[in-house]
Design a protein around this motif. Sequence first.
Motif, PDB file in Angstrom:
ATOM      1  N   GLU A 158      33.994  22.486  27.691  1.00 41.35           N
ATOM      2  CA  GLU A 158      33.916  23.747  28.431  1.00 41.35           C
ATOM      3  C   GLU A 158      34.956  24.712  27.864  1.00 41.35           C
ATOM      4  O   GLU A 158      35.965  24.300  27.312  1.00 41.35           O
ATOM      5  N   ARG A 159      34.688  25.977  28.052  1.00 42.58           N
ATOM      6  CA  ARG A 159      35.665  27.002  27.688  1.00 42.58           C
ATOM      7  C   ARG A 159      36.185  27.633  28.967  1.00 42.58           C
ATOM      8  O   ARG A 159      35.470  27.727  29.966  1.00 42.58           O
ATOM      9  N   TYR A 160      37.436  28.065  28.920  1.00 48.73           N
ATOM     10  CA  TYR A 160      38.055  28.678  30.084  1.00 48.73           C
ATOM     11  C   TYR A 160      38.919  29.830  29.592  1.00 48.73           C
ATOM     12  O   TYR A 160      39.640  29.682  28.601  1.00 48.73           O
ATOM     13  N   ALA A 161      38.852  30.957  30.271  1.00 49.66           N
ATOM     14  CA  ALA A 161      39.617  32.135  29.877  1.00 49.66           C
ATOM     15  C   ALA A 161      40.759  32.371  30.861  1.00 49.66           C
ATOM     16  O   ALA A 161      40.540  32.456  32.069  1.00 49.66           O
ATOM     17  N   LEU A 162      41.959  32.462  30.324  1.00 53.13           N
ATOM     18  CA  LEU A 162      43.140  32.818  31.109  1.00 53.13           C
ATOM     19  C   LEU A 162      43.445  34.292  30.872  1.00 53.13           C
ATOM     20  O   LEU A 162      43.115  34.837  29.815  1.00 53.13           O
ATOM     21  N   PRO A 163      44.101  34.934  31.823  1.00 53.97           N
ATOM     22  CA  PRO A 163      44.431  36.346  31.627  1.00 53.97           C
ATOM     23  C   PRO A 163      45.467  36.532  30.520  1.00 53.97           C
ATOM     24  O   PRO A 163      46.189  35.582  30.178  1.00 53.97           O
ATOM     25  N   PRO A 164      45.566  37.743  29.985  1.00 59.74           N
ATOM     26  CA  PRO A 164      46.551  38.014  28.936  1.00 59.74           C
ATOM     27  C   PRO A 164      47.948  38.193  29.541  1.00 59.74           C
ATOM     28  O   PRO A 164      48.512  39.289  29.574  1.00 59.74           O
ATOM     29  N   ASP A 165      48.506  37.098  30.026  1.00 63.87           N
ATOM     30  CA  ASP A 165      49.810  37.128  30.696  1.00 63.87           C
ATOM     31  C   ASP A 165      50.546  35.850  30.320  1.00 63.87           C
ATOM     32  O   ASP A 165      50.135  34.757  30.701  1.00 63.87           O
ATOM     33  N   THR A 166      51.622  35.974  29.572  1.00 67.65           N
ATOM     34  CA  THR A 166      52.363  34.806  29.088  1.00 67.65           C
ATOM     35  C   THR A 166      53.651  34.554  29.872  1.00 67.65           C
ATOM     36  O   THR A 166      54.431  33.684  29.498  1.00 67.65           O
ATOM     37  N   ARG A 167      53.868  35.274  30.967  1.00 66.96           N
ATOM     38  CA  ARG A 167      55.145  35.159  31.694  1.00 66.96           C
ATOM     39  C   ARG A 167      55.421  33.775  32.256  1.00 66.96           C
ATOM     40  O   ARG A 167      56.586  33.380  32.352  1.00 66.96           O
ATOM     41  N   SER A 168      54.390  33.027  32.654  1.00 67.02           N
ATOM     42  CA  SER A 168      54.661  31.728  33.276  1.00 67.02           C
ATOM     43  C   SER A 168      54.515  30.552  32.303  1.00 67.02           C
ATOM     44  O   SER A 168      54.541  29.397  32.724  1.00 67.02           O
ATOM     45  N   PHE A 169      54.391  30.834  31.009  1.00 66.32           N
ATOM     46  CA  PHE A 169      54.324  29.761  30.021  1.00 66.32           C
ATOM     47  C   PHE A 169      55.694  29.124  29.866  1.00 66.32           C
ATOM     48  O   PHE A 169      56.700  29.816  29.740  1.00 66.32           O
ATOM     49  N   ARG A 170      55.725  27.796  29.900  1.00 69.74           N
ATOM     50  CA  ARG A 170      56.965  27.049  29.723  1.00 69.74           C
ATOM     51  C   ARG A 170      56.720  25.941  28.707  1.00 69.74           C
ATOM     52  O   ARG A 170      55.687  25.274  28.750  1.00 69.74           O
ATOM     53  N   LYS A 171      57.660  25.735  27.812  1.00 70.00           N
ATOM     54  CA  LYS A 171      57.586  24.629  26.868  1.00 70.00           C
ATOM     55  C   LYS A 171      57.604  23.347  27.684  1.00 70.00           C
ATOM     56  O   LYS A 171      58.444  23.162  28.551  1.00 70.00           O
ATOM     57  N   ALA A 172      56.651  22.459  27.453  1.00 66.94           N
ATOM     58  CA  ALA A 172      56.553  21.214  28.219  1.00 66.94           C
ATOM     59  C   ALA A 172      57.494  20.161  27.636  1.00 66.94           C
ATOM     60  O   ALA A 172      57.651  20.064  26.419  1.00 66.94           O
ATOM     61  N   LYS A 173      58.084  19.386  28.520  1.00 65.18           N
ATOM     62  CA  LYS A 173      58.891  18.251  28.067  1.00 65.18           C
ATOM     63  C   LYS A 173      57.938  17.157  27.612  1.00 65.18           C
ATOM     64  O   LYS A 173      56.875  16.959  28.210  1.00 65.18           O
ATOM     65  N   PRO A 174      58.288  16.421  26.561  1.00 73.04           N
ATOM     66  CA  PRO A 174      57.421  15.325  26.106  1.00 73.04           C
ATOM     67  C   PRO A 174      57.215  14.304  27.223  1.00 73.04           C
ATOM     68  O   PRO A 174      58.097  14.077  28.040  1.00 73.04           O
ATOM     69  N   GLY A 175      56.029  13.719  27.252  1.00 74.44           N
ATOM     70  CA  GLY A 175      55.754  12.700  28.248  1.00 74.44           C
ATOM     71  C   GLY A 175      54.327  12.752  28.733  1.00 74.44           C
ATOM     72  O   GLY A 175      53.487  13.469  28.192  1.00 74.44           O
ATOM     73  N   GLU A 176      54.075  11.955  29.776  1.00 73.53           N
ATOM     74  CA  GLU A 176      52.746  11.881  30.372  1.00 73.53           C
ATOM     75  C   GLU A 176      52.715  12.690  31.654  1.00 73.53           C
ATOM     76  O   GLU A 176      53.611  12.563  32.486  1.00 73.53           O
TER      77      GLU A 176
END
Length: 118
Positions: free
Chosen positions: A67-85
């Motif tokens: 499936e494809r999913y479209a997110l809005p053009p807003d990067t303010r809440s992007f956070r680098k994820a810590k490695p793990g599950e």
Amino acid sequence: MNDKPDTFAPWNAALASMLPGKLLLVGLTYLDADGTLIDKQQIFGRVLSATPRGGISLRLEGRRAGERYALPPDTRSFRKAKPGEYRLHATGEVVIDPDYTVTFSIRKRPEQPPTTIH
């Protein structure tokens, strides 16, 4: 004059340019117009493209693979994820080492009363 980039601007072009191919873990919170919680969902997938005009396009993985999913053009809440599950609450799926986590709240618009023409 301040030469620092606005870290609160909705679109961070430098971050967006690095997103294609990255694995995102997305949290979506759906709210009624008054702020009452309707639903929460988690999805994950690879970024196909990220543009200020078209938003962030994902190719989902896991149970929603393909499936494809479209997110809005807003990067303010992007956070680098810590490695793990990361285990998705609703489905139990496990996402291993996503590149970024991101959350969005989607609020219904208040219903407008019908307009009358005189």
